[in-house]
Write a protein that holds these residues in place. Structure first.
Motif, PDB file in Angstrom:
ATOM      1  N   SER A   8       0.847  -1.195   0.000  1.00 47.75           N
ATOM      2  CA  SER A   8       0.000   0.000   0.000  1.00 47.75           C
ATOM      3  C   SER A   8       0.878   1.239   0.000  1.00 47.75           C
ATOM      4  O   SER A   8       1.615   1.491   0.959  1.00 47.75           O
ATOM      5  CB  SER A   8      -0.916   0.009   1.233  1.00 47.75           C
ATOM      6  N   ASN A  13       0.266  -1.072  -5.028  1.00 43.84           N
ATOM      7  CA  ASN A  13      -0.871  -1.403  -4.177  1.00 43.84           C
ATOM      8  C   ASN A  13      -1.487  -2.731  -4.594  1.00 43.84           C
ATOM      9  O   ASN A  13      -1.664  -2.989  -5.789  1.00 43.84           O
ATOM     10  CB  ASN A  13      -1.941  -0.310  -4.276  1.00 43.84           C
ATOM     11  N   THR A 129      -9.277   4.546  -1.083  1.00 47.54           N
ATOM     12  CA  THR A 129      -7.959   5.171  -1.149  1.00 47.54           C
ATOM     13  C   THR A 129      -7.932   6.097  -2.363  1.00 47.54           C
ATOM     14  O   THR A 129      -8.853   6.099  -3.173  1.00 47.54           O
ATOM     15  CB  THR A 129      -6.827   4.138  -1.282  1.00 47.54           C
ATOM     16  N   GLU A 151      -7.530   5.722   3.082  1.00 49.12           N
ATOM     17  CA  GLU A 151      -6.300   6.489   2.867  1.00 49.12           C
ATOM     18  C   GLU A 151      -6.001   7.476   4.003  1.00 49.12           C
ATOM     19  O   GLU A 151      -6.882   8.140   4.524  1.00 49.12           O
ATOM     20  CB  GLU A 151      -6.427   7.262   1.558  1.00 49.12           C
ATOM     21  N   ASN A 153      -2.793   9.568   3.626  1.00 52.76           N
ATOM     22  CA  ASN A 153      -1.604   9.668   2.791  1.00 52.76           C
ATOM     23  C   ASN A 153      -0.466  10.496   3.384  1.00 52.76           C
ATOM     24  O   ASN A 153       0.685  10.076   3.392  1.00 52.76           O
ATOM     25  CB  ASN A 153      -1.994  10.221   1.419  1.00 52.76           C
ATOM     26  N   HIS A 203      -2.125   3.725   1.908  1.00 56.73           N
ATOM     27  CA  HIS A 203      -1.477   4.638   0.956  1.00 56.73           C
ATOM     28  C   HIS A 203      -0.693   5.738   1.685  1.00 56.73           C
ATOM     29  O   HIS A 203      -0.734   6.918   1.312  1.00 56.73           O
ATOM     30  CB  HIS A 203      -2.518   5.250   0.017  1.00 56.73           C
TER      31      HIS A 203
END
Length: 249
Positions: A8, A13, A129, A151, A153, A203
């Motif tokens: 991820s 991913n 995500t 997500e 990030n 992510h």
């Protein structure tokens, strides 16, 4: 329902969802060889996969697809080209055996980016995500899920301190980019409910975030919202290390 997040992040991913006799791969942004290695550890092979669900066409989600020929790939409009590709539409549900699947439209700089909501008779998994925000419609559909893969990030301050060009930073922080830690946690605070057991933050940027920071930010904000986190499992999904979630029936 069990799931295995093989990788991820921006380098690749891939997530495997297993529910009884259903085996669905979400994205293939790693090599076929890497996928086969992950599957073999679970005593599975490519032949066990029902199909691959594609969130969008960016390379970190698709780079292994061209080496896959005998497995159907499902995704949004213009997300992939191939004889084994079947186009699906946001908010049009379909099934894989007993498992209900709802594609949802997310906000990302791609042709037709999708998230997914999976439901069996007892559990619900939300997979979101690569999105800059989550709208009210999706929040309602994603409410009170058993599991969230969502997500988280970047940390905004860390992102701004990177050496990335200004336009890249602006893209990441835009409504068509990626969720930061705080926004991810805020959305979760509105979505989770009494059925929620596990949250996996996905992510996560290796340059503009830290795995432990993403988890700390989420946990802290939920507590500030007076949400009891003592019974919640909140973990990070890694770029180069598989993590396992869900529970056996």
């Amino acid at each position: 329902m069990k799931f295995y997040i093989f990788a991820s992040g921006s380098k690749g991913n891939a997530t495997l969802l297993v529910d009884k006799n259903v085996h669905i791969l979400i994205d293939l942004g790693i090599s076929k060889h890497q996928l086969e290695e992950h599957l073999s550890k679970l005593k599975l092979s490519l032949d066990d996969l029902d199909f691959i669900l594609l969130t969008h066409e960016h390379t970190d989600h698709t780079k292994g697809l061209d080496s896959i020929h005998n497995i159907m790939i499902y995704g949004g409009k213009n997300s992939y080209v191939g004889s084994n590709y079947h186009e699906i539409s946001p908010y049009v549900p379909f099934k894989c055996k007993h498992l209900n699947i709802l594609p949802i439209e997310v906000s990302h700089d791609a042709y037709s980016p999708l998230g997914f909501i999976f439901k069996n008779n007892q559990e619900k998994l939300v997979y979101i995500t690569d999105t800059g925000f989550i709208n009210e419609k999706n929040m309602k559909l994603a409410s009170n899920a058993t599991y969230y893969i969502i997500e988280s990030n970047h940390n905004r301050k860390m992102l701004l301190k990177t050496h990335r060009p200004a336009y890249v930073k602006e893209r990441i922080m835009s409504e068509f980019g990626h969720l930061n830690n705080e926004d991810s946690a805020l959305y979760l605070s509105e979505m989770i409910g009494s059925n929620t057991k596990q949250i996996f933050l996905a992510h996560i940027s290796q340059e503009a975030n830290r795995y432990e920071l993403a988890v700390e930010t989420c946990t802290s904000l939920l507590k500030k919202k007076r949400i009891d986190t003592s019974k919640l499992c909140i973990k990070a999904a890694y770029q180069d290390q598989a993590v396992e979630g869900g529970y056996e029936d």
